[in-house]
Write an enzyme that holds these catalytic residues in place. Structure first.
Site, mmCIF file in Angstrom:
data_model
loop_
_atom_site.group_PDB
_atom_site.id
_atom_site.type_symbol
_atom_site.label_atom_id
_atom_site.label_comp_id
_atom_site.label_asym_id
_atom_site.label_seq_id
_atom_site.Cartn_x
_atom_site.Cartn_y
_atom_site.Cartn_z
ATOM 1 N N ASP A 58 -0.008 147.144 10.261
ATOM 2 C CA ASP A 58 1.035 147.962 10.588
ATOM 3 C C ASP A 58 0.895 149.488 11.077
ATOM 4 O O ASP A 58 0.727 149.629 10.536
ATOM 5 C CB ASP A 58 2.210 147.849 9.618
ATOM 6 C CG ASP A 58 3.652 148.205 9.725
ATOM 7 O OD1 ASP A 58 3.871 149.439 10.106
ATOM 8 O OD2 ASP A 58 4.142 147.892 8.764
ATOM 9 N N ILE A 114 14.184 144.887 17.611
ATOM 10 C CA ILE A 114 15.618 145.261 17.475
ATOM 11 C C ILE A 114 16.383 144.897 16.897
ATOM 12 O O ILE A 114 16.524 144.059 15.955
ATOM 13 C CB ILE A 114 16.035 144.507 19.677
ATOM 14 C CG1 ILE A 114 17.110 145.196 20.031
ATOM 15 C CG2 ILE A 114 15.695 142.822 19.178
ATOM 16 C CD1 ILE A 114 17.699 144.259 21.335
ATOM 17 N N SER A 159 12.223 148.398 29.368
ATOM 18 C CA SER A 159 12.920 147.490 29.164
ATOM 19 C C SER A 159 14.021 148.297 29.986
ATOM 20 O O SER A 159 13.993 149.206 30.486
ATOM 21 C CB SER A 159 13.672 147.373 27.795
ATOM 22 O OG SER A 159 14.367 146.441 27.660
ATOM 23 N N TYR A 215 17.979 150.998 20.556
ATOM 24 C CA TYR A 215 17.080 150.236 20.666
ATOM 25 C C TYR A 215 16.683 150.465 22.996
ATOM 26 O O TYR A 215 15.590 150.991 22.911
ATOM 27 C CB TYR A 215 17.305 148.638 21.108
ATOM 28 C CG TYR A 215 16.035 147.478 21.941
ATOM 29 C CD1 TYR A 215 14.798 147.664 21.642
ATOM 30 C CD2 TYR A 215 16.314 147.713 23.425
ATOM 31 C CE1 TYR A 215 13.725 146.873 22.244
ATOM 32 C CE2 TYR A 215 15.043 146.539 24.353
ATOM 33 C CZ TYR A 215 14.048 146.592 23.259
ATOM 34 O OH TYR A 215 12.827 145.635 24.528
ATOM 35 N N LYS A 272 13.748 153.122 24.092
ATOM 36 C CA LYS A 272 12.678 152.654 25.130
ATOM 37 C C LYS A 272 12.529 154.099 26.484
ATOM 38 O O LYS A 272 12.166 154.095 26.560
ATOM 39 C CB LYS A 272 13.433 151.622 25.495
ATOM 40 C CG LYS A 272 13.111 150.326 24.628
ATOM 41 C CD LYS A 272 11.600 150.236 24.731
ATOM 42 C CE LYS A 272 11.546 148.347 23.817
ATOM 43 N NZ LYS A 272 10.147 148.202 23.887
ATOM 44 N N LEU A 328 12.510 136.901 20.021
ATOM 45 C CA LEU A 328 13.284 137.845 19.809
ATOM 46 C C LEU A 328 14.836 138.300 19.767
ATOM 47 O O LEU A 328 15.738 137.748 19.262
ATOM 48 C CB LEU A 328 12.705 138.838 20.738
ATOM 49 C CG LEU A 328 12.718 140.918 20.285
ATOM 50 C CD1 LEU A 328 12.834 140.939 18.694
ATOM 51 C CD2 LEU A 328 13.130 141.409 21.579
ATOM 52 N N ILE A 329 15.057 137.055 20.983
ATOM 53 C CA ILE A 329 16.300 136.845 21.273
ATOM 54 C C ILE A 329 16.474 134.899 20.618
ATOM 55 O O ILE A 329 17.933 134.915 20.913
ATOM 56 C CB ILE A 329 16.642 136.773 22.674
ATOM 57 C CG1 ILE A 329 15.981 134.969 23.522
ATOM 58 C CG2 ILE A 329 16.115 137.537 23.608
ATOM 59 C CD1 ILE A 329 16.242 134.488 24.941
#
Length: 246
Positions: free
Chosen positions: A63, A90, A138, A152, A156, A189-190
């Site tokens: 981690d 996210i 992103s 998020y 970024k 993730l989505i």
């Protein structure tokens, strides 16, 4: 003929390699000849990726938000020619509901940990001259704003800012520092319950070329890791299927 996109002879570290974009970058880098080192938090998934590497280096279950585990990895790593910082999380919340706990968690994973990994590699002199650092950012941190995505996007955006300064500072060593800013990529993730299938299909219509695949980003990472990009630093490589031209 010499292939400038080859990674043969290079040692590359990929974080967040247990899934999604990081997973594919690790596999693609190894396929292009890199001795590939990977790190992630999920032992089973990371081991599955490690078994797919053509030229495996070593896997590190860790981690990176825990400083001691970060220190341990840096100590164990060999000198590197490339680093891809792909670990990220996210959480969507309207800004008025943002809280310090969630904001801290997102910044710790998306910004602070990757920044300090590069910092510690430099202090330990484990990033070779003419090497390459690739942040996975992103379009949300560079070009667009979307409802519920403030935490998020902010993380970024911070990554993009620090990347440019690091690029200037490392230029005398010919170490390149760039970021890839993808649009929507089909990863786990989505794949949650935040949006319905109908909403996702409607959103995809905003992308002239549709949603992207992890390999689309991985190919960009291979370019930035390779000697083909030896005169590219401080740059943002947008891979978004044409979203931002709308």
């Amino acid at each position: 003929m010499n292939n400038p996109f080859s990674l043969k002879g290079k040692k590359v570290l990929v974080t967040g390699a247990s899934s999604g974009i990081g997973r594919q970058i690790a596999i693609s880098a190894s396929a292009m000849g890199a001795e590939t080192y990977i790190t992630g938090r999920n032992d089973q998934r990371l081991s599955e990726v490690f078994d797919l590497l053509e030229i495996p280096g070593k896997k590190y279950i860790a981690d990176l938000t825990i400083e001691q585990e970060l220190n341990d990895i840096v100590e164990q790593l060999p000198n590197l020619d490339g680093v891809v910082l792909s670990a990220g999380i996210i959480k969507a919340l309207p800004f008025k509901f943002v809280n310090k706990t969630d904001l801290d968690a997102i910044f710790q994973t998306n910004f602070i940990s990757p920044s300090f990994l590069v910092n510690k590699l430099l202090r330990a002199k484990k990033l070779n001259k003419k090497g390459s650092v690739v942040f996975i950012s992103s379009i949300a941190g560079n070009y667009i704003g979307s409802i519920g995505n403030s935490m998020y996007s902010a993380s970024k955006g911070a990554m993009n800012a620090i990347q440019k300064v690091i690029a200037i500072e490392l230029a005398p060593q010919k170490i390149r520092v760039n970021n890839i800013s993808p649009g929507m990529i089909r990863t786990a993730l989505i794949d949650d319950d935040t949006f319905t299938d109908e909403q996702m299909k409607e959103d995809e219509k905003k992308y002239p070329l549709g949603y992207g695949e992890p390999a689309d980003v991985a190919n960009g990472a291979v370019y930035l890791l390779s000697d083909a990009s030896k005169w590219v630093t401080g740059s943002t490589l947008v891979i978004d299927g044409g979203f931002i031209i709308r």
